[in-house]
Design an enzyme around this catalytic site. Structure first.
Site, PDB file in Angstrom:
ATOM      1  N   LYS A 214       0.830  -1.204   0.000  1.00 27.89           N
ATOM      2  CA  LYS A 214       0.000   0.000   0.000  1.00 27.89           C
ATOM      3  C   LYS A 214       0.864   1.254   0.000  1.00 27.89           C
ATOM      4  CE  LYS A 214      -4.737  -0.045   1.613  1.00 27.89           C
ATOM      5  NZ  LYS A 214      -5.618   0.318   2.732  1.00 27.89           N
TER       6      LYS A 214
ATOM      7  N   LYS B 195     -10.360  -5.756 -12.545  1.00 28.37           N
ATOM      8  CA  LYS B 195     -11.048  -5.941 -11.272  1.00 28.37           C
ATOM      9  C   LYS B 195     -11.819  -4.665 -10.898  1.00 28.37           C
ATOM     10  CE  LYS B 195      -9.903  -7.108  -6.537  1.00 28.37           C
ATOM     11  NZ  LYS B 195      -9.568  -6.297  -5.459  1.00 28.37           N
TER      12      LYS B 195
ATOM     13  N   LYS C 224     -12.754   1.297  -7.121  1.00 24.86           N
ATOM     14  CA  LYS C 224     -13.086   2.710  -7.269  1.00 24.86           C
ATOM     15  C   LYS C 224     -11.919   3.490  -7.877  1.00 24.86           C
ATOM     16  CE  LYS C 224     -12.001   4.375  -2.609  1.00 24.86           C
ATOM     17  NZ  LYS C 224     -11.488   3.147  -1.969  1.00 24.86           N
TER      18      LYS C 224
END
Ligand code: TRP
Ligand code: SF4
Length: 328
Positions: free
Chosen positions: A112, A194, A197
């Site tokens: 991340k 996939k 957002k």
């Protein structure tokens, strides 16, 4: 009944991928377990600290989606994390015994941090994400945690933290939580990747019928099928991946026949999909609208849920403090 707990971050509007992948599963298991489901607003703050008021808005929206999708406050305890500050208090205690190395090694931490470049994630809170998540879980002594495969490293560290606590202060006070993995099909977005957002390819629960129809109508198909007279291959078509989730076996057979022989067009195929998706979303939209029109219903449910959660969490905290000799 075994106790189950899971949470979701209010980091944006909920889409069909979240619904199929997680929320529908929560709805299904409500009768089988004693369930605790919550909006992890503090967790959203670990990456979204630059805009707390947006998290507050997403929190309300997520809670609304929980209920619209079928989480039932008569069956499950549904609440907002920050309305149960006991989680934060346990987090403090756990943070004292969690080795830094464990946190630095969590794969999602590094991933991340590399992915999200527009925010400074070199923070204490972001590193401690799994510690807070552990507090969320073990404060209810939950046995199972329904999560997607991507959350397994977090659950592994939760087990380790629980084990370490038990080793330091007394055997088996906190049960080691187990992942309740559900196999669910990957939900592609309108561009075939996939649904996410951040890709701009998502269908949101807050979209209206016209928007959903338009998004699906223009969704990418088998790229080899440019004209209706071209034969297609459903196995490489993202629309067909959605058909696998939403349509019936008979319909899929018809589509496969028609697609591979160029006797049906992609718009006919998509019309079947659109019908199913709209049918699924209609009752959700109706409940959403009802909650928008009656905001006090939502607040009452959240209040009631956090009261129930607080009671259980508070009892665990007191017992924990007695065990470690913090109070007597
Ligand atoms: N990390 C989870 C997510 O990103 C959210 C979460 C927070 C959670 N606390 C939890 C999930 C406890 C399961 C159990 O979706
Ligand atoms: Fe895809 Fe359906 Fe078109 Fe075949 S007919 S290419 S499965 S959208």
């Amino acid at each position: 009944m075994d106790r189950v707990l899971s949470g979701m971050q209010p980091s944006g509007p909920l889409h069909l991928g979240n619904l199929i992948g997680a929320l529908s599963n929560w709805v299904r298991i409500q009768d089988k377990y004693e369930c605790y489901f919550f909006v992890a607003d503090w967790h959203a703050l670990t990456t979204g600290y630059g805009n707390p008021s947006q998290i507050r808005d997403y929190t309300i929206d997520l809670l609304m989606n929980f209920l619209s999708a079928g989480l039932d406050p008569e069956k499950s305890t549904i609440f907002i994390q920050s309305q149960v500050p006991e989680h934060a208090e346990l987090h403090i205690f756990l943070s004292m015994i969690t080795p830094l190395g464990w946190l630095e090694r969590v794969p999602t931490y590094k991933e991340k941090k590399e992915q999200i470049k527009d925010k400074d994630l070199d923070t204490y809170g972001f590193l401690g994400y799994p510690v807070l998540q552990t507090a969320d879980i073990i404060i209810y002594r939950a046995k199972y945690v329904p999560v997607g495969i991507d959350q397994v490293p977090h659950l592994e560290i939760s087990r380790e933290i629980a084990r370490r606590f038990n080793y330091l202060y007394g055997n088996d006070f906190f049960p080691e939580p187990e992942a309740l993995l559900t196999e669910f099909p990957k939900v592609p977005g309108t561009d075939g990747r996939k649904m996410s957002k951040s890709y701009g390819n998502a269908i949101y629960l807050s979209d209206d019928e016209k928007t959903v129809t338009e998004k699906l109508r223009t969704m990418v198909t088998d790229p080899a099928r440019k004209r209706k007279t071209d034969k297609g291959n459903p196995q490489v078509c993202p629309v067909f991946d959605l058909q696998k989730i939403f349509s019936t076996e008979d319909e899929r057979q018809e589509i496969t026949k028609g697609c591979t022989t160029a006797t049906i067009g992609c718009l006919d195929c998509k019309a079947i999909l659109i019908k199913h998706v709209i049918n699924l979303m209609k009752p959700i939209w109706e409940k959403r609208q009802h909650l928008i029109d009656n905001p006090s219903v939502l607040l009452d449910i959240a209040l009631e849920g956090s009261k129930k959660a607080k009671k259980v969490a508070g009892e665990t905290l007191i017992k924990m403090k007695e065990l470690i000799g913090w109070i007597s």
